[in-house]
Design a protein around this motif. Structure first.
Motif, mmCIF file in Angstrom:
data_model
loop_
_atom_site.group_PDB
_atom_site.id
_atom_site.type_symbol
_atom_site.label_atom_id
_atom_site.label_comp_id
_atom_site.label_asym_id
_atom_site.label_seq_id
_atom_site.Cartn_x
_atom_site.Cartn_y
_atom_site.Cartn_z
ATOM 1 N N UNK A 37 0.801 -1.108 -0.074
ATOM 2 C CA UNK A 37 -0.008 -0.153 -0.074
ATOM 3 C C UNK A 37 0.849 1.173 -0.032
ATOM 4 N N UNK A 38 1.972 1.300 0.803
ATOM 5 C CA UNK A 38 2.911 2.398 0.857
ATOM 6 C C UNK A 38 3.527 2.805 -0.413
ATOM 7 N N UNK A 39 4.025 1.631 -1.297
ATOM 8 C CA UNK A 39 4.433 1.833 -2.604
ATOM 9 C C UNK A 39 3.526 2.392 -3.680
ATOM 10 N N UNK A 40 2.184 1.781 -3.549
ATOM 11 C CA UNK A 40 0.967 2.196 -4.281
ATOM 12 C C UNK A 40 0.937 3.813 -4.158
ATOM 13 N N UNK A 41 0.600 4.042 -2.962
ATOM 14 C CA UNK A 41 0.305 5.469 -2.726
ATOM 15 C C UNK A 41 1.452 6.548 -3.022
ATOM 16 N N UNK A 42 2.714 6.140 -2.609
ATOM 17 C CA UNK A 42 3.854 6.785 -3.282
ATOM 18 C C UNK A 42 3.758 6.845 -4.912
ATOM 19 N N UNK A 43 3.682 5.822 -5.353
ATOM 20 C CA UNK A 43 3.301 5.647 -7.145
ATOM 21 C C UNK A 43 2.429 6.916 -7.506
ATOM 22 N N UNK A 44 1.249 7.066 -6.987
ATOM 23 C CA UNK A 44 0.105 7.901 -7.123
ATOM 24 C C UNK A 44 0.434 9.255 -6.807
ATOM 25 N N UNK A 45 1.218 9.554 -5.692
ATOM 26 C CA UNK A 45 1.494 10.661 -5.470
ATOM 27 C C UNK A 45 2.693 11.366 -6.325
ATOM 28 N N UNK A 46 3.368 10.435 -7.075
ATOM 29 C CA UNK A 46 4.331 11.052 -8.024
ATOM 30 C C UNK A 46 3.832 11.343 -9.220
ATOM 31 N N UNK A 102 12.672 4.723 2.580
ATOM 32 C CA UNK A 102 13.307 5.906 2.242
ATOM 33 C C UNK A 102 12.599 6.497 0.765
ATOM 34 N N UNK A 103 12.579 5.392 -0.038
ATOM 35 C CA UNK A 103 11.983 5.935 -1.249
ATOM 36 C C UNK A 103 10.459 6.301 -1.395
ATOM 37 N N UNK A 104 9.651 5.677 -0.239
ATOM 38 C CA UNK A 104 8.181 5.960 -0.243
ATOM 39 C C UNK A 104 7.770 7.183 0.515
ATOM 40 N N UNK A 105 8.591 7.368 1.835
ATOM 41 C CA UNK A 105 8.158 8.333 2.661
ATOM 42 C C UNK A 105 8.597 9.762 2.247
ATOM 43 N N UNK A 106 9.635 9.915 1.351
ATOM 44 C CA UNK A 106 10.086 11.250 1.248
ATOM 45 C C UNK A 106 9.580 11.625 -0.266
ATOM 46 N N UNK A 107 9.481 12.920 -0.333
ATOM 47 C CA UNK A 107 8.846 13.395 -1.650
ATOM 48 C C UNK A 107 9.597 14.190 -2.552
#
Length: 762
Positions: free
Chosen positions: A424-433, A575-580
């Motif tokens: 879920x964290x990876x998918x949310x990070x993906x959609x944020x990008x 590190x890849x998911x939580x920073x923007x």
């Protein structure tokens, strides 16, 4: 600047490397302002908050990594000191952040310690055979016979201080066990088994936190005790009775699904193999009631090969479907009411419906640990809608992690928690990008040169976007969960992308909706056609999984790697998911280090069974051979951890092994002999000849073998892994070097207390 360049050009050759190093430092100095700017941007977006659950989880992991049970006051004291330090450091934000992080670590440590204290119950300390009386709380129907969870009232005359409160017992086929009844039988119970290898799955720990104090079997007659017999001895609480009643209804619905969706006659309890779609019916039943006992091993293997086994384990996928479907249906129905959507927040009404439906689904499906965690996440997402916040965001995921870790800190060690939150964290990070939360829109836009595409091309573009989104999200989720699945199961499913892309849409769009309709019409007795259609819809899912089983490389077995490697990969993911900001690209460093180390993990040369029934020895060809008679389960655990895809019955496992009734002998890659002695009569000779002696008995005090593993070592270490180190061997066990009961330290003090879930392994 020109003078600096001229000076560098006239340096002697031996100083050329220093000039390059100076240039590297110069580039690093130029990056420092950018890094500070990125950190300020992260702080403005409140991204550091997302690291609090990470620190909280690190404290929980620190608690479970302790070799002994910590003092109950240590964690709270350190957490309180960190809070005081954070308050006093208000003017120094860096130091204050560090104090807050330390406080979160020890708060998680304290919560895990408290959870252990709250769930501690008596554990059976040895195998015992005797009469068992108790209240049946739940029953799992299986092809080989039912398995029940029983609240124990009496067992083999054991006093309450030694008697487990709850046990899990397997019965013979046709035993007629039903939840909500009090039974009496003769049972053989044993302590929950410890890991088969260091770093392996710890069933004993999971059983401890699940309230299970012993496991075993009862193959004789089972007597049902009437409610009016010895009423004073029956002390069953309302929670146990409610749980049993729900389980009775779950099993009744499971039978109905197996009968109606299987295309044939009744399947349970012993009516043969059922209809032509028996496995499809069992698949549907697992989705609805959470009862997976009737799914055959072959079907489970096929689902794993296709990468869709997670579908039959009720969790976030199912909760999302139930809550999401109810949210959409209720919202659309309310919108159709004239004027209602204008005067009232119908979106919030729909969220309440989703909460109620997800909660009911959790209770009816057994409210397992994984299901409860999925419910917590769903409640937070729907709660965000109620307070007009974004439903799916990284902050909501962080809050969900806090809740789950607080209520079930032990779940952080399991693959389900790790894989679900990582995905879920990876998918949310993906959609944020990507723009507007649609990763395919930038790849397949609906506009050309500022103008909309023609309608037919828009429809084609939408279909392509759906396909692209499905493929991209599947790949991202697999990459995020891959380290955890490899660490826990030592397997990788290359065809999982195809399996998920093919199977999940059918489950989402056909099997589950038909199952919802069937459940809705079940009270009216009109559910049969819907179960039948759901079984038909499940046919392509299972057939596709079976076909993928025969694909080349459907299941790739990889060697197990250590916790340090997993931590590097987890750090990279976080590190890849939580920073923007571009800070996230630093995740490449721990990811590269972790992958490099995982490519060549350390592997032991000898493994010893926790019960001393056998051992595995790495021969000259680099593969294990088996000595003695360890169980097939243990052998396959050893082989899988070694990256070896052979089965326990493979004849090659006995090559170059000499055995007789007294024991077995094999050789390590360096030629040294390893002897496994079953009987005491072989110990004298093996002590003289073997370089490594392994025996479940007590070795003679004057044994001349350089390395000896005997009963004392098995009691001390549990399952053992030995690695050749020059002329010696390094030892690793599953029991963290526990002291004997009543042991004392060198200065006469009592030895630290052993972990509660290890106390039954004596």
């Amino acid at each position: 600047m020109d003078r600096e360049r001229r000076g560098a050009g006239v340096l002697p050759a031996r100083f050329a490397g220093w000039a390059g190093l100076a240039g590297a430092f110069d580039r690093g100095a130029r990056l420092r302002p950018a890094a500070e700017r990125w950190m300020r941007a992260e702080a403005a977006r409140r991204r550091p908050f997302l690291w609090l659950p990470v620190a909280y989880g690190a404290g929980i992991a620190l608690y479970f990594a302790a070799e002994r049970e910590p003092a109950p006051w240590a964690g709270p004291l350190l957490a309180a000191l960190a809070v005081v330090a954070a308050f006093m450091l208000r003017g120094r934000w860096r130091a204050r952040l560090a104090a807050i992080a330390v406080g979160a670590v020890f708060l998680g440590f304290s919560v895990a310690s408290l959870r252990t204290a709250l769930v501690t119950r008596p554990l059976l300390d040895a195998a015992v055979v005797g009469p068992l009386e108790g209240y049946v709380r739940s029953v799992e129907e299986r092809g080989q016979g039912p398995r029940a969870v029983i609240e124990v009232h009496a067992f083999a005359g054991l006093p309450p201080a030694r008697r487990p409160a709850t046990v899990r017992v397997s019965f013979r086929k046709g035993a007629g066990i039903a939840a909500g009844t009090r039974i009496a039988a003769v049972a053989r119970l044993v302590p929950p088994p410890q890991p088969a290898r260091p770093g392996g799955y710890d069933f004993a720990r999971d059983a401890f936190f699940g309230g299970i104090g012993a496991v075993g079997s009862a193959n004789g007659a089972v007597r049902v005790i009437a409610d009016d017999v010895e009423p004073a001895a029956i002390r069953v609480g309302w929670a146990a009775r409610l749980s049993a009643r729900i389980d009775v209804e779950r099993n009744a619905l499971t039978r109905r699904i197996l009968e109606a969706a299987g295309g044939g006659g009744p399947l349970l309890p012993d009516a043969g193999t059922g209809g032509p779609r028996a496995q499809e019916a069992a698949f549907v039943a697992a989705l609805v009631t959470g009862k997976r006992g009737m799914i055959a091993d072959e079907t489970n293997e096929a689902l794993r090969a296709a990468g869709i086994y997670h579908v039959v384990s009720i969790g976030g996928f199912h909760m999302t479907l139930v809550a999401g479907a109810l949210f959409v249906i209720v919202r659309q129905l309310l919108v159709f009411v004239p004027g209602l959507a204008v005067r009232y927040p119908v979106r919030k009404f729909a969220a309440v419906a989703g909460i109620v439906g997800a909660s009911g689904y959790c209770v009816f499906s057994g409210a397992g640990i994984d299901t409860q965690r999925a419910l917590f996440v769903t409640l937070i997402v729907m709660g965000a809608i109620l307070v007009d916040r974004p439903a799916l965001s990284m902050r909501n995921l962080a809050l969900a992690a806090f809740v789950c870790l607080t209520l079930q800190p032990e779940s952080m060690l399991g693959p389900s928690f790790q894989m679900s939150f990582a995905g879920v964290a990876a998918l949310i990070a993906l959609f944020e990008r990507w723009e507007n939360g649609d990763p395919a829109r930038s790849l397949l836009p609906l506009r050309e040169g500022g103008a909309l595409r023609p309608p037919d091309r828009q429809r084609t573009g939408r279909m392509r976007r759906v396909i692209a989104m499905s493929a991209v999200t599947t790949i991202v989720a697999m990459l995020a969960t891959g380290p955890f699945s490899t660490y826990h199961f030592q397997t990788f499913n290359p065809w999982g992308i195809l399996g998920n892309a093919f199977g999940l849409p059918i489950v989402e769009l056909a099997v589950m909706p038909l199952s919802f309709l069937a459940v809705a019409f079940h009270p009216l007795g009109l559910d049969g056609p819907f179960w039948h259609l759901a079984g038909l819809a499940a046919v392509p899912v299972l057939e596709g999984a079976r076909i993928m089983t025969d694909f080349p490389g459907a299941v790739v077995v990889v060697p197990a790697f250590g916790m340090g490697i997993l931590l590097l990969l987890v750090l990279a993911l976080l590190w890849a998911c939580l920073w923007s900001t571009p800070l996230r690209w630093l995740a490449v460093l721990p990811a590269a280090a972790g992958l490099a180390l995982a490519a060549a993990p350390a592997r032991p040369d000898i493994r010893v069974d926790r019960e001393g029934r056998g051992a595995a020895v790495r021969g000259a060809d680099g593969r294990f051979v088996i000595l003695g008679s360890p169980s097939a389960f243990v052998v396959e655990q050893w082989l899988r951890a070694d990256g070896d895809g052979r089965r326990a019955n493979d004849p090659a496992l006995r090559h170059n092994v000499a055995c007789d009734r007294l024991g077995c002998v094999a050789r390590l890659a360096d030629g040294r002999s390893v002897a496994f002695s079953r009987e005491a009569g072989a110990l004298r000779e093996d002590c003289r000849r073997a370089a490594v002696l392994i025996t479940p008995r007590q070795a003679p005090p004057d044994c001349a073998a350089p390395h000896v593993i005997d009963r004392d070592d098995l009691d001390r270490f549990g399952a053992i892994a030995l690695t050749v180190a020059g002329d010696g061997l390094t030892v690793e066990g599953t029991r963290e070097h526990p002291a004997a009961p009543g042991a004392r330290t060198g200065d006469g003090r009592e030895a630290p207390e052993e972990r509660p879930w290890r106390r039954s392994a004596r």
